[in-house]
Design a protein around this motif. Structure first.
Motif, mmCIF file in Angstrom:
data_model
loop_
_atom_site.group_PDB
_atom_site.id
_atom_site.type_symbol
_atom_site.label_atom_id
_atom_site.label_comp_id
_atom_site.label_asym_id
_atom_site.label_seq_id
_atom_site.Cartn_x
_atom_site.Cartn_y
_atom_site.Cartn_z
ATOM 1 N N ARG B 145 0.830 -1.202 0.000
ATOM 2 C CA ARG B 145 0.000 0.000 0.000
ATOM 3 C C ARG B 145 0.867 1.256 0.000
ATOM 4 O O ARG B 145 1.966 1.282 0.550
ATOM 5 N N GLN B 146 0.330 2.326 -0.584
ATOM 6 C CA GLN B 146 1.099 3.552 -0.768
ATOM 7 C C GLN B 146 1.188 4.407 0.492
ATOM 8 O O GLN B 146 2.148 5.157 0.668
ATOM 9 N N ASP B 147 0.178 4.309 1.356
ATOM 10 C CA ASP B 147 0.075 5.242 2.488
ATOM 11 C C ASP B 147 0.849 4.773 3.712
ATOM 12 O O ASP B 147 0.421 4.981 4.857
ATOM 13 N N ILE B 148 1.999 4.141 3.491
ATOM 14 C CA ILE B 148 2.758 3.601 4.615
ATOM 15 C C ILE B 148 4.234 3.938 4.417
ATOM 16 O O ILE B 148 4.704 4.046 3.292
ATOM 17 N N GLY B 149 4.949 4.147 5.508
ATOM 18 C CA GLY B 149 6.352 4.535 5.419
ATOM 19 C C GLY B 149 7.278 3.504 6.039
ATOM 20 O O GLY B 149 6.824 2.547 6.680
ATOM 21 N N ALA B 150 8.576 3.710 5.866
ATOM 22 C CA ALA B 150 9.563 2.758 6.376
ATOM 23 C C ALA B 150 9.469 2.632 7.893
ATOM 24 O O ALA B 150 9.602 1.537 8.444
ATOM 25 N N MET B 151 9.238 3.760 8.584
ATOM 26 C CA MET B 151 9.133 3.701 10.042
ATOM 27 C C MET B 151 7.930 2.881 10.479
ATOM 28 O O MET B 151 7.979 2.168 11.479
ATOM 29 N N ASP B 152 6.829 2.995 9.719
ATOM 30 C CA ASP B 152 5.659 2.165 10.021
ATOM 31 C C ASP B 152 6.025 0.694 9.967
ATOM 32 O O ASP B 152 5.715 -0.079 10.887
ATOM 33 N N VAL B 153 6.690 0.314 8.883
ATOM 34 C CA VAL B 153 7.052 -1.097 8.694
ATOM 35 C C VAL B 153 7.999 -1.556 9.791
ATOM 36 O O VAL B 153 7.855 -2.650 10.346
ATOM 37 N N LEU B 154 8.961 -0.691 10.133
ATOM 38 C CA LEU B 154 9.922 -1.045 11.172
ATOM 39 C C LEU B 154 9.220 -1.244 12.514
ATOM 40 O O LEU B 154 9.546 -2.168 13.276
ATOM 41 N N MET B 155 8.246 -0.405 12.799
ATOM 42 C CA MET B 155 7.512 -0.539 14.051
ATOM 43 C C MET B 155 6.707 -1.838 14.064
ATOM 44 O O MET B 155 6.649 -2.532 15.094
ATOM 45 N N LEU B 156 6.096 -2.165 12.937
ATOM 46 C CA LEU B 156 5.367 -3.430 12.857
ATOM 47 C C LEU B 156 6.317 -4.604 13.060
ATOM 48 O O LEU B 156 6.009 -5.556 13.782
ATOM 49 N N LEU B 157 7.482 -4.516 12.446
ATOM 50 C CA LEU B 157 8.464 -5.602 12.569
ATOM 51 C C LEU B 157 8.940 -5.746 14.012
ATOM 52 O O LEU B 157 9.090 -6.869 14.514
#
Lengths: 225, 225
Positions: B145-157
DNA sequence: ACCTGAACACCGTTCAAGT
DNA sequence: ACCTGAACACCGTTCAAGT
């Protein structure tokens, strides 16, 4: 409270409560590493009295966490009658995440101690219980995917709480944002890929507790024995 | 290594490496609460030498974490040329989660100290950098999805690592399972609800570091002053 | 220039002495 | 029965004395 407990002398009962109040206040003000000496002082008792009421500092922390979990279970029960089962589930999760922001330190504790303490395990079973019912209703209503369990959702929520809440002071929207991402993860979606493995159960949690008796403690304790 | 550093005497250089090796081994064996005395002993040096090389125990931990993050960045770079950008991104995340299972204690450290240390912040910027590139490619390919950033992904991880890994010893499938859930959360999906808030940036991270100078330390330190 | 270990400050916890 | 605070064991960290 519990039938099995002996009646305490009046002053003992009062000291017990005072210690809980003092600890609760100090922990949420300055984090879990406030010393037991200061907690006892604020409660107006000697250090020895603290350890008479709570065998260790960790047990004192656990007692507060158990309180909080009990409150969460109560809030969850009232949501069982809500008209929209999907919203009820997400409201429940949002409420827990919201409280976690208030006293971050306390929920951090559950991260490590999660299963070390018997009473916490019991309280945890209560939380998983209501969450399971809320989840089942949401799944019946078609709002949430079928191949997911209460423990899955709890683990996702813990991730949001622990990780996102660190940023909540800077950007209050981070937690809602990641609750939205949780929602996207668990949403019923015919196009979704199936998940590997099986939904973890409460019994798995118990097994973790047994297998990791000497996990890293919340606060570094002196007697490692 | 870095140009700004002075050349060390031969024995000093060797002691520095020995301390890192000893700490690395002991931490992954028995967790972060092994004493500095034991680390120094295993390295074959005096306690004072440890503190000459690393100003505090936390700095010693940080040095190891920085090493690990550097390795992750390297692995990420090689994935930038992969044919399937979506798979490359998820491979990267799976590799980090996999390593985290090996030495859990170390990644736990990043949870709390995350931004306390300057070198960790720098290493973190590196990780966010590659992750950002991998993410952009995956988004261009329509996999995410377009509305997500690297920090979002890192936090999920981080959520997956911290929470799911506790159960990995019992059920090795828990981590893959929750990586699948992460995937479901970030998947490109026209029917997905928009996310509240904005994607957190690296600058937000810096601001957290400034705003919380006295966050709870990894290991309870004596001098709180 | 670097190393060492005794000494220090600060924790959580215990326990003999009080009421 | 319960409370108290001095005493203890165990950390991380410092520093005077060595090489």
């Amino acid at each position: 409270m519990t039938p099995g407990e002996r009646a305490l002398r009046a002053d003992a009962e009062r000291n017990h409560q005072r210690l809980l109040d003092a600890a609760e206040a100090l922990f949420s003000e300055r984090g879990l590493d406030v010393g037991v000496a200061e907690i006892a002082e604020r409660a107006g008792v000697g250090r020895g009295t603290l350890f008479r009421n709570f065998p260790s500092k960790e047990d004192l922390i656990a007692a507060i966490v158990v309180e909080r979990m009990g409150e969460a279970v109560e809030r969850g029960r009232t949501l069982l009658d809500a008209s929209d089962p999907g919203e009820a589930l997400f409201d429940f999760l949002a409420q827990i995440a919201g409280r976690q922001q208030l006293d971050r330190a306390l929920f951090d504790a559950v991260a490590d101690t999660w299963l070390a303490n018997d009473e916490i395990r019991a309280a945890d079973a209560g939380v998983v219980g209501v969450l399971g019912k809320l989840l089942a209703r949401a799944q019946e209503a078609g709002a949430v995917r079928q191949d997911i369990g209460a423990m899955d959702v709890l683990m996702l929520l813990k991730g949001v709480c622990e990780t996102a809440s660190a940023f909540a002071h800077i950007d209050p929207q981070v937690v809602p944002r990641h609750l939205d991402l949780l929602r996207a993860a668990v949403r019923a979606d015919p196009a979704a890929q199936p998940l590997r493995g099986r939904a973890p159960t409460l019994e798995d949690v118990e097994r973790v507790a047994v297998k990791q008796p000497n996990a890293a403690p919340v606060v570094s304790s002196a007697s490692t024995a």
